[in-house]
Design a protein around this motif. Structure first.
Motif, short mmCIF file in Angstrom:
data_model
loop_
_atom_site.label_atom_id
_atom_site.label_comp_id
_atom_site.label_asym_id
_atom_site.label_seq_id
_atom_site.Cartn_x
_atom_site.Cartn_y
_atom_site.Cartn_z
N CYS A 1 9.38 -5.14 -8.56
CA CYS A 1 8.91 -3.93 -9.25
C CYS A 1 10.02 -2.89 -9.22
CB CYS A 1 7.66 -3.39 -8.58
SG CYS A 1 7.12 -1.85 -9.34
N PHE B 1 10.56 4.97 -6.73
CA PHE B 1 11.98 4.64 -6.56
C PHE B 1 12.81 5.89 -6.31
CE2 PHE B 1 13.60 5.94 -10.78
CZ PHE B 1 12.42 6.10 -11.46
N ARG C 1 5.12 -4.75 5.73
CA ARG C 1 4.96 -4.54 4.28
C ARG C 1 3.59 -3.97 3.95
NH1 ARG C 1 2.23 -7.77 1.33
NH2 ARG C 1 2.61 -9.73 2.42
N ARG C 2 2.55 -4.56 4.57
CA ARG C 2 1.19 -4.10 4.28
C ARG C 2 0.99 -2.66 4.72
NH1 ARG C 2 -0.42 -9.90 4.99
NH2 ARG C 2 -0.08 -9.80 7.21
N GLY D 1 8.48 0.83 -7.79
CA GLY D 1 7.68 1.00 -6.58
C GLY D 1 6.20 1.13 -6.88
N ALA D 2 5.79 0.77 -8.11
CA ALA D 2 4.38 0.86 -8.46
C ALA D 2 3.56 -0.23 -7.79
CB ALA D 2 4.21 0.76 -9.97
N ASP E 1 0.22 1.33 -8.72
CA ASP E 1 0.07 2.76 -8.92
C ASP E 1 0.47 3.07 -10.35
OD1 ASP E 1 0.46 5.51 -9.11
OD2 ASP E 1 0.60 5.63 -6.93
N ILE F 1 2.38 -2.55 -4.91
CA ILE F 1 2.39 -2.65 -3.45
C ILE F 1 1.36 -3.70 -3.05
CG2 ILE F 1 3.17 -0.31 -2.91
CD1 ILE F 1 0.25 0.50 -2.63
N ARG F 2 1.57 -4.34 -1.93
CA ARG F 2 0.56 -5.25 -1.40
C ARG F 2 0.14 -4.70 -0.05
NH1 ARG F 2 0.14 -10.31 -4.10
NH2 ARG F 2 -1.54 -10.59 -2.62
N VAL F 3 -1.18 -4.55 0.13
CA VAL F 3 -1.67 -3.87 1.33
C VAL F 3 -2.85 -4.63 1.90
CG1 VAL F 3 -0.97 -1.62 0.47
CG2 VAL F 3 -3.25 -2.45 -0.02
N HIS G 1 4.11 4.15 0.45
CA HIS G 1 3.86 3.85 -0.94
C HIS G 1 4.50 5.00 -1.71
CE1 HIS G 1 0.42 4.40 -4.06
NE2 HIS G 1 1.51 3.96 -4.62
N VAL G 2 5.78 4.83 -2.09
CA VAL G 2 6.50 5.91 -2.76
C VAL G 2 7.30 5.35 -3.93
CG1 VAL G 2 6.75 7.45 -0.78
CG2 VAL G 2 8.42 5.65 -1.15
N LEU H 1 13.78 -4.57 -5.90
CA LEU H 1 14.29 -4.00 -7.14
C LEU H 1 14.13 -2.48 -7.12
CD1 LEU H 1 15.61 -4.90 -9.78
CD2 LEU H 1 13.37 -4.88 -10.84
N LYS H 2 13.13 -2.02 -6.38
CA LYS H 2 12.94 -0.57 -6.27
C LYS H 2 14.17 0.07 -5.61
CE LYS H 2 9.97 1.32 -3.16
NZ LYS H 2 8.80 1.99 -2.60
#
Lengths: 817, 290
Positions: free
Chosen positions: A793, B27, B19-20, A796-797, A640, A799-801, B24-25, B97-98
């Motif tokens: 990261c 830090f 996880r998948r 939080g940029a 992201d 991601i694996r989806v 999706h946010v 790390l986030k």
């Protein structure tokens, strides 16, 4: 006409060379025919200094020539020397144009007009084929060459490159790269644009054209090759240009046509099929034998062994056991029953239906890529949701399939001789059910490669697998209430359809009444709202669609098209309705599914009225992701860009958890609406990289990751086959000093991938092997905690989806900050 | 086969699936502001304790509450400073790390409350106050960093237009090759202007230029102004110079945003190191004179 040789060997690759060396060693009269002016052209054309691997390691080499892993030059040097001292009768610069005659007296016609006579022929021509020749007067001029080894060796020449593919463009750029060579380079293209070449190459060519370094002539073809000039057919008539050299790169002709012209039959019409062979490598044309890559054996050791074997067979040695005998013996020795290799081959070949058409030779080869298992009753063969693309065949005994995820006692039997696990092979998806042995079972597990090769070579096997897979898919999809008899009429009327990416299967508003099951690939559902197509949902393999129109008789409510190259099973609506009428439980399930889909569609449509922006964003982002290969992904890294600070910690973490090389390029790749698809493996359902791996080193691992194992030979096929450019070729770097040493004393290059110079210097110091091997993302398999790129990261940029979870309205319109 | 099927594989699968499917946010929003809440509870408790507990003779670092707050503060500071190690030490295990960044930001902010209460609002010219001031410098530079991280990435992404840094430089090099040949027909003075653009270091602005994006001595801008579009050769050079200016603007924009994303660290990290040194002096002197 020359003397009558006992054997003529055509092609001087590893297979042909080894055959010729054997013939020379036992004093058999022979001739080795090679079309180029050097031996072993395929290896000759490898880049300078390339490290050639010798796999499989457990296969013994049986040849009069030596071969071990090493540099290209060393291997070619050894062979040249051994061929010379072994007094092998070699005929270079001899291209075979035609073969006539029959066993005992073949006439082999060469391009020079010479005719070679031989009692038997060994064809070891590989799969490279011959370059297409120019089809204009003067095509046999010595000015024409079909290959360019070193563009730096030509000076002050007018050179014309013919061909608009990557090979032609790269040659032209190479010839014009150094102005000091003072070449005048022209490239001819039959059409107006360079559609077949990579975009990057076309851009370089166009830049060279703007700068006047290369003359690009579009819509131009050669009309006649004359001495020192070339006559061109252009759009505005004929024109002659000065020309001292022509490089023709107009593709090549696969050798199949040439082989078939000798009357040799192939096992099927599939492009991947091989000639039908007897156990002594004899084709359907008596007296002609095929060995090496053309016979389906791309590895050097196999080729060399076959060269030895075929000459022994021709010499009447009928007792020779193939070189793979000890490997097969090892494969079978844990099976109960004390049977020898031939007996086991008999058991598998006779009992398993889909292996019925195979020759002993093909069966042996299939075994090399397969595993034989013995199970006790109750043993689990595989579990639901495990990844797995191998297919099992039952040689003895039977198995029970646990069709219900909740109740293991509900099972469906599969009997001796049949197969299971084929869904994973076809769809690339995880196992749909747990399978246990019902009685003592001897089963053969065919690796994906072995299974696909079998389907390509044996049409009977392909038909059987298709019928079984359609039946199973229907049974699995519609639950446990159905029996094979219930679905038999549907299976009989089912039709497998190929769909290329973007092909529309169902059109909104149409009133056709078929129902479809996605067998492999995936589909996207779109609806026209306000004159624009709006993305509604993503359908993975194993889903069905088209049921609404069948059940309520309405017109199609949405358009369904293939996201990627896919395969769907088309079932007639009437048959499906008949099945529903007989089966109230199925009817309810179908109605419930339908209601769910209606609700999604209605939700998006209602949103469209209030929040046009959000729906547009959702629809366009989803379309962008599908365009970038997310549709065929199973686990993909996205970034992201509203959060990415460009620290590259993802790349550093990747390198530090994998031998010091990063398997992702964060910056490269496409973006849309701040969502970035970096160059990183998508772990495709049907990995393109697996398509052509000579040592079969690419597998799908236990966590669904696609990985390359240590048998990689560094050929680079996977790198070329990957449409997303995520595979790199590099040598394993030396170990770096620890993080503490770096932080306190500044020792070594620090976190992340070490610079190339440091790796090169340090590797030389530590005398590490330089062999470049293929490396790619393995999803951090075996690393506790999961993918390091995501864990590392800071914002939080990253991601694996997976597409089935991410391509939804909520996920794509989430406010991340 | 049977042994592989049972056990570990399944739990990795369910974790991968989670996880998948995970949210999706950023830090800042991590786990519905988990660390913000923890920091608020910590600060609230400290304020309440400060207000309710009677400290004799007066609130300062030397009371038992002062020592408690000081101990919490110093442990937090040491732990917060380990983010730099965590970031570079890629070990196995389910850390993210986030989550660390999220905790770093909110717990770091809570130090404003904890540290201030620890002082008992007593400041003067000594090593104790130096440590406090350094801590505030670190925290304020951290706030600057959070603002930079929250606002700049979108600009970086928009400026990139799908080009990597290498591609931007390659594009510039390609333009330069074309300019070099296109300038041949020009007169000496004009050709020199074009050549000056090619030889000028694109980073000639120094640190100031890099941060502000202002390059008043840009040879490309100068050449563009001087060379008109009179004939075909001039028009061609002009067009190329215009493209070069745009390409330079992109590269400079990229450098500017990258620099702005990092510049605060040049204050944050040295101040942290100075803070730790001052803290050591503070703690030792407190116990020495106890």
């Amino acid at each position: 006409m020359s003397d009558l040789y006992k054997v003529a060997i055509i092609g001087s690759g590893p297979a042909g060379l080894s055959a010729a060396a054997r013939a020379a060693a036992i004093g058999m009269s022979h001739v080795l025919i090679e079309k180029t002016d050097h031996l072993s052209d395929t290896i000759f054309k490898y880049q300078k200094g390339k490290h050639v691997m010798a796999t499989p390691a457990n296969l013994v080499l049986r040849s009069d020539l030596d071969f071990d892993a090493g540099k290209r030059e060393a291997i070619l040097g050894t062979w040249d020397e051994q061929i010379a001292t072994g007094r092998v009768n070699v005929k270079l610069n001899a291209e075979v144009t035609k073969v006539e005659g029959a066993k005992g007296n073949f006439a082999i016609h060469l391009r020079s007009g010479e005719v070679v006579a031989a009692e038997a022929i060994v064809l070891a021509i590989g799969t490279q084929g011959n370059p297409n020749r120019l089809r204009c007067p003067g095509a046999d001029s010595p000015m024409i060459q079909y290959q360019l080894d070193d563009p730096g060796e030509y000076f002050d020449e007018h050179i014309t490159v013919i061909g608009s593919g990557d090979a032609g463009i790269e040659n032209a750029l190479g010839l014009a790269a150094d102005p000091a060579q003072r070449n005048v380079v022209t490239i001819l293209n039959r059409s107006a644009d360079f559609a077949r070449a990579k975009a990057a190459n076309v851009a370089l060519l166009e830049e060279a054209e703007r700068e006047g370094r290369i003359f690009v002539r579009r819509e131009t073809t050669p009309a006649e090759v004359r001495d020192g000039e070339l006559l061109l057919d252009t759009r505005d008539g004929q024109e002659a240009i000065p020309c001292q050299r022509i490089i023709a790169r107009t593709g090549s002709q696969p050798p199949r046509g040439f082989v078939e012209a000798m009357g040799i039959e192939f096992s099927s019409s599939e492009p991947g099929a091989f000639p039908k062979l007897s156990p002594v490598f004899e084709t359907t044309t008596p007296g002609i034998h095929v060995i090496g890559a053309l016979a389906g054996y791309p590895l050097i050791k196999h080729c060399m062994n076959q060269g030895y074997d075929v000459i022994e067979f021709l010499n009447g040695n009928a007792d020779l056991k193939p070189a793979d005998e000890p490997i097969l013996a090892e494969k079978f020795n844990h099976l109960p029953g004390n049977r020898n290799v031939d007996e086991w081959l008999g058991v598998f070949g006779d009992n398993i239906g889909i292996l019925a058409d195979l020759s002993t030779l093909q069966l042996r080869e299939l075994m090399l890529d397969s595993t034989a298992h013995a199970y006790e009753p109750g043993d689990v063969i595989f579990r639901r949701n495990e990844p797995g693309s191998s297919m099992f065949a039952i040689a003895e005994g039977s198995v029970a399939v646990e069709v219900s995820p909740h109740d293991p006692s509900i099972t469906v039997p599969i009997e001796q001789g049949s197969i299971f696990g084929e869904v994973g092979l076809i769809s690339g998806r995880r196992r749909g059910a747990t399978v246990r042995a019902a009685e003592p079972v001897i089963a053969l597990e065919l690796s994906r490669t072995a299974a696909l090769k079998l389907l390509a070579t044996s049409p009977g096997a392909a038909r059987a697998v298709t019928a079984i897979s359609i039946e199973r898919q229907l049974l699995q999809m519609f639950g446990s209430g159905l029996t094979r008899e219930d679905v038999a009429p549907l299976v009989a009327s089912a039709e497998v359809m190929q769909a290329r990416a973007g092909q529309v299967i169902v059109t909104e508003g149409a009133d056709d009444k078929d129902i479809f099951i996605i067998r492999r690939g995936s589909m996207i559902v779109e609806k026209e709202i306000g004159g624009k197509p709006v993305f509604l949902s993503y359908l993975p393999a194993g889903s069905y669609f088209g049921e609404m129109a069948v059940i309520d008789g309405s017109a199609r409510t949405a358009t369904v098209k293939a996201a990627i190259k896919s395969e769907v099973i088309r079932l007639p609506g009437d048959g499906f309705l008949a099945l529903l009428d007989k089966n109230p439980a199925l009817r309810e399930k179908a109605l419930a599914d339908m209601a769910g889909r209606r609700a999604t569609n209605a939700f998006i449509e209602s949103r469209k009225g209030d929040f046009t922006g959000a729906v547009d964003l959702y629809s366009e982002t989803a379309a962008f992701l599908v365009d970038n290969g997310i549709g065929e992904a199973t686990d993909v890294l996205l970034i992201d860009e509203k959060l990415c600070i460009g620290c590259d910690n993802c790349e550093k973490a990747c390198a530090d958890s994998h031998d010091g090389l990063s398997r992702l390029d964060r910056e490269a790749g496409r973006s849309y609406a701040h969502l970035h698809v970096p160059t990183s493996c998508r772990h495709c359902e049907h990995p393109h990289c697996m398509a052509d791996c000579p040592p079969n080193a690419i597998h799908r691992g236990p966590d669904g990751e696609v990985f390359i194992d240590e048998t990689c030979i560094g050929c680079g096929n996977c790198q070329r086959n990957c449409p997303y450019g995520v595979i790199r070729m590099d040598a394993k770097p030396p170990k770096k000093p620890s993080l503490l040493q770096w932080m306190l004393f500044g020792a070594g290059p620090g976190p992340g991938e070490a610079p190339y110079g440091w790796r090169k210097k340090e590797a030389a110091k530590q005398q590490m092997p330089e062999a470049k091997l293929a490396i790619k993302c393995d999803m951090c398999s075996g690393i506790d905690g999961g993918p390091a790129c995501v864990r590392a990261c800071p914002t939080g940029a990253a991601i694996r989806v997976s597409p089935d979870k991410f391509l939804t309205f909520t996920k794509l319109t989430e406010d991340v900050e | 086969m049977a042994s592989r099927a049972s056990g570990a594989g399944k739990s990795r699968f369910s974790r991968d699936e989670a996880r998948r499917d995970s949210d999706h946010v950023s830090f800042l929003k991590h786990r519905r502001f988990r660390w913000l809440w923890i920091a608020l509870v910590l600060s609230g408790t400290a304020v309440l304790a400060y207000a309710l507990i009677d400290q004799e003779p007066r609130p300062n670092g030397g009371t038992w509450l002062g020592y408690t707050l000081g101990t919490i503060g110093v442990l937090l500071i040491l732990w917060l400073s380990l983010l730099g190690v965590r970031k570079r030490h890629i070990t196995t295990g389910a850390w993210s790390l986030k989550a660390w960044t999220s905790a770093h930001v909110y717990l770091g902010l809570s130090l404003i409350v904890i540290g201030t209460l620890h002082t008992g609002f007593q400041v003067s010219w000594n090593v104790h106050t130096l440590a406090y001031v350094l801590m505030m410098v670190v925290i304020l530079s951290g706030i600057w960093g959070v603002i930079a991280y929250a606002t700049l990435p979108a600009h970086l992404s928009a400026n990139r237009r799908e080009m990597t840094r290498i591609e931007m430089l390659d594009a510039l090099a390609a333009l330069d090759r074309q300019l070099d040949s296109a300038a041949q027909p020009l007169e000496r003075a004009e050709a020199d202007l074009v050549l000056a653009t090619l030889t000028q270091d694109i980073f000639h602005g120094g640190a100031w230029g890099r941060l502000t994006g202002s390059y008043p001595a840009c040879a490309t801008a100068r050449a563009l102004k001087a060379i008109g579009t009179g004939d075909e050769a001039h028009a061609r050079v002009h067009a190329l110079l215009d493209k070069r200016r745009e390409q330079l603007a992109q590269i400079r924009g990229y450098l500017r945003i990258k620099a702005l994303l990092e510049i605060w660290l040049f204050l944050h990290i040295p101040a942290t190191i100075a803070l730790i040194a001052a803290l050591i002096a503070h703690v030792i002197s407190v116990f020495y004179y106890w």
